[in-house]
Design a protein around this motif. Structure first.
Motif: not given
Length: 380
Positions: A28-40
């Protein structure tokens, strides 16, 4: 297959399942991201999922930086380092641009010049944390060399970037006297917390990690061996060893210990009155952790809450602006002014070595050097 966890404040952790390896272990791979909307968010999940599946069979001698970082976290950071260190590394990688800069490059193709150029550009653009980014890269490539992923460590021989000289702001003796008078009008828990920092030189996490059994009223001391931390992923508090993993006993004036004991008695009465409504936290054996400086319902106080309450007190009473952490500097500065041995100051503050203490506070001895001339004036 991809899933995600909402970490709050627009941050999300993505999980991509890649089946099982030849030993039957889950991949399993993971990544932490920042999103501005559900679409993003959906786009970033999809992009990461595609990237993971394109790289899942990547040969180890041809591995890209981003893929190796995942293995470095799994095989080095998570088994050997604290959760706090892991979060700090992930912040540098994901929020400070290190991963974005190197992620598509193959480990074997990253040369010393690439790292020198990256650090130089960071410095030119005035971006912070350059020494921390250097140490992060040094750790990653050291493990890659140790594990025979690369033949040459490109960070070897690169000089660590200089850290900016830290300026130490603090309250002097008269300002501390004024603070303590002001605190007489404050909520008892907040008054105790501030005095623990200003008199004891304790860090925020150490203050919130004090348990009932840590306190020795007979000897006017508190044993500092734990700090309260918050796991953002699990959304729960836990106790961790103090910084540098060196417990220490800190002694306090009897007047303060009497004040603490009075608060402690009121605390126990409130807990008894609350009964089953008391929201304490528990250790791995299911026993309640007897934290002392908690919310009114028994739940731990967040570190940010302590900082926010300090800011309100400063504003309410028009106190000179220093951070809560700089109350700790105020404690040390007063001891330097009073001629206390630097070794004693080091041990009280819990510094790893006396060099840190000297680096932070030796400039405060300037007045003492000037006053030392008076010793010889009687000879003339």
């Amino acid at each position: 297959m991809a899933s995600y966890e909402d970490l709050g404040f627009g941050k999300f952790k993505i999980y991509v399942e890649l089946g099982y390896d030849e030993r039957g272990n889950r991949k399993r791979r993971t990544k932490t991201i920042t999103a501005t909307s559900e679409r993003d968010l959906n786009k970033k999940i999809r992009d990461f999922e595609i990237k993971c599946f394109n790289e899942k069979d990547e040969p180890i001698d041809n591995i890209k930086f981003s893929s190796f970082v995942d293995r470095w976290i799994k095989n080095h950071v998570e088994p050997n380092l604290t959760l706090t260190s892991k979060e700090a590394y992930e912040y540098l990688l994901n929020d400070c641009g290190v991963l974005e800069h190197f992620e598509k490059m193959k480990m074997k193709d990253i040369k010393k010049y690439h790292i020198v150029e990256y650090l130089a550009n960071e410095q030119t653009e005035g971006k912070p944390l350059i020494p921390n980014k250097y140490l992060l890269l040094k750790s990653i490539f050291a493990r890659a060399f140790e594990w025979d992923v690369i033949k040459i460590n490109p960070t070897s021989g690169i000089k660590e970037p200089k850290r900016e000289k830290r300026t130490v702001d603090y309250y002097n003796e008269s300002e501390l006297n004024h603070l303590f008078k002001v605190l007489e009008n404050c909520y008892p828990k907040h008054r105790i917390m501030i005095k623990l920092a200003a008199i004891g030189g304790l860090r925020r996490g150490e203050i919130l990690g004090i348990r009932e059994e840590s306190i020795d009223y007979e000897n006017n001391s508190i044993y500092i061996d734990k700090q309260l931390r918050y796991d953002k992923n699990k959304k729960q508090f836990y106790l961790a060893p103090v910084k540098n993993k060196k417990p220490r006993t800190v002694y306090f004036p009897k007047e303060f210990m009497d004040e603490l004991e009075k608060y402690h008695l009121q605390f126990k009465a409130r807990r008894m009155q609350m009964g089953n409504l008391w929201k304490g936290i528990y250790d791995d054996d299911g026993d309640m952790i007897n934290l002392l400086l908690v919310r009114d319902d028994g739940y731990p106080t967040h570190l940010n809450t302590m900082r926010n309450e300090w800011d309100k007190i400063k504003k309410r009473y028009n106190l000179k602006h220093i951070t809560f952490h700089q109350l700790r500097h105020s404690c040390a500065s007063l001891m330097v002014k009073k001629g206390i041995n630097f070794k004693v100051i080091q041990e009280r503050l819990g510094h790893a070595n006396i060099g840190i203490t000297l680096d932070l506070y030796s400039h405060l001895e300037e007045d003492q050097h000037k006053e030392s001339v008076n010793v010889f004036e009687q000879l003339f």
